[in-house]
Design a protein around this motif. Structure first.
Motif, PDB file in Angstrom:
ATOM      1  N   PRO A 113      35.373  36.690  33.601  1.00  0.00           N
ATOM      2  CA  PRO A 113      34.881  36.952  32.242  1.00  0.00           C
ATOM      3  C   PRO A 113      34.267  38.346  32.119  1.00  0.00           C
ATOM      4  O   PRO A 113      33.552  38.808  33.019  1.00  0.00           O
ATOM      5  CB  PRO A 113      33.821  35.863  32.030  1.00  0.00           C
ATOM      6  N   ALA A 114      34.561  39.009  31.001  1.00  0.00           N
ATOM      7  CA  ALA A 114      34.049  40.365  30.772  1.00  0.00           C
ATOM      8  C   ALA A 114      32.530  40.392  30.874  1.00  0.00           C
ATOM      9  O   ALA A 114      31.846  39.516  30.339  1.00  0.00           O
ATOM     10  CB  ALA A 114      34.497  40.867  29.405  1.00  0.00           C
ATOM     11  N   GLY A 115      32.046  41.364  31.595  1.00  0.00           N
ATOM     12  CA  GLY A 115      30.605  41.528  31.763  1.00  0.00           C
ATOM     13  C   GLY A 115      30.010  40.787  32.940  1.00  0.00           C
ATOM     14  O   GLY A 115      28.854  40.995  33.286  1.00  0.00           O
ATOM     15  N   ARG A 116      30.783  39.933  33.595  1.00  0.00           N
ATOM     16  CA  ARG A 116      30.272  39.156  34.719  1.00  0.00           C
ATOM     17  C   ARG A 116      30.488  39.919  36.026  1.00  0.00           C
ATOM     18  O   ARG A 116      31.358  39.588  36.828  1.00  0.00           O
ATOM     19  CB  ARG A 116      30.941  37.785  34.769  1.00  0.00           C
ATOM     20  N   ALA A 117      29.684  40.943  36.225  1.00  0.00           N
ATOM     21  CA  ALA A 117      29.784  41.773  37.427  1.00  0.00           C
ATOM     22  C   ALA A 117      29.571  40.939  38.685  1.00  0.00           C
ATOM     23  O   ALA A 117      30.171  41.222  39.728  1.00  0.00           O
ATOM     24  CB  ALA A 117      28.772  42.914  37.368  1.00  0.00           C
ATOM     25  N   ASP A 118      28.748  39.901  38.598  1.00  0.00           N
ATOM     26  CA  ASP A 118      28.519  39.048  39.762  1.00  0.00           C
ATOM     27  C   ASP A 118      29.798  38.332  40.175  1.00  0.00           C
ATOM     28  O   ASP A 118      30.138  38.261  41.359  1.00  0.00           O
ATOM     29  CB  ASP A 118      27.392  38.041  39.484  1.00  0.00           C
ATOM     30  N   GLN A 119      30.558  37.828  39.205  1.00  0.00           N
ATOM     31  CA  GLN A 119      31.811  37.158  39.521  1.00  0.00           C
ATOM     32  C   GLN A 119      32.875  38.156  39.999  1.00  0.00           C
ATOM     33  O   GLN A 119      33.689  37.827  40.863  1.00  0.00           O
ATOM     34  CB  GLN A 119      32.327  36.390  38.304  1.00  0.00           C
ATOM     35  N   LEU A 120      32.841  39.351  39.432  1.00  0.00           N
ATOM     36  CA  LEU A 120      33.756  40.405  39.880  1.00  0.00           C
ATOM     37  C   LEU A 120      33.498  40.699  41.355  1.00  0.00           C
ATOM     38  O   LEU A 120      34.427  40.722  42.170  1.00  0.00           O
ATOM     39  CB  LEU A 120      33.535  41.654  39.025  1.00  0.00           C
ATOM     40  N   ALA A 121      32.246  40.882  41.712  1.00  0.00           N
ATOM     41  CA  ALA A 121      31.876  41.155  43.103  1.00  0.00           C
ATOM     42  C   ALA A 121      32.240  39.982  44.016  1.00  0.00           C
ATOM     43  O   ALA A 121      32.761  40.190  45.123  1.00  0.00           O
ATOM     44  CB  ALA A 121      30.382  41.455  43.195  1.00  0.00           C
TER      45      ALA A 121
END
Length: 151
Positions: free
Chosen positions: A90-98
């Motif tokens: 989801p856009a803005g979820r830097a934690d999930q991206l990492a």
């Protein structure tokens, strides 16, 4: 690493001022490069990260895929047309991206599968076909607007 900032930022300093101070020294900015230099610039990169909120197409995603680099991105316009759902968060979820990047880097077999998929997926994007499809879309849009009667 930040590649291809020409047109967006006038120089390396302009790019780095948007980054937190502690990481500025660790970021290498390549302001301009030739297309044939890209694979060499990306040599040694295992996973690409594309945290953009909106893109018209996502050319950088396709470029990384063509170099055999799996990409993790926000689920936003551009990447959503290129990547599988499992490679988007989801856009803005830097934690999930990492977390997704860490998952890929922690599982060598999965990373190798994703690298192969990346190369194959990039072959779906042929510039001549994209240009033809774009021209057809423009022609259709122009024809549709010509025949509409203003009220």
């Amino acid at each position: 690493m930040r590649l291809g900032t020409r047109g967006l930022f006038p120089d390396e300093f302009s790019v780095k001022r948007f980054l937190p101070r502690p990481i500025r020294r660790a970021v290498f900015v390549v302001h301009r490069y030739l297309n044939h230099d890209l694979p060499g610039l990306l040599k040694g990169v295992d996973v690409g990260i594309f945290p953009s909120y909106i893109e018209g197409f996502g050319i950088s995603v396709v470029e990384m895929l063509a170099c055999g680099i799996p990409v993790v991105a926000y689920d936003s316009p551009g990447p959503c047309d290129i990547l599988n759902q499992e490679d988007r968060v989801p856009a803005g979820r830097a934690d999930q991206l990492a977390d997704r990047v860490i998952d890929l880097l922690s599982d060598r077999e999965q990373l190798l599968r994703k690298q192969e998929w990346a190369r194959e997926r990039a072959m779906d994007f042929v510039w001549e076909d994209i240009a033809d499809a774009t021209a057809r879309s423009y022609r259709f849009a122009i024809q549709e607007t010509r025949f509409q009667v203003p009220r």
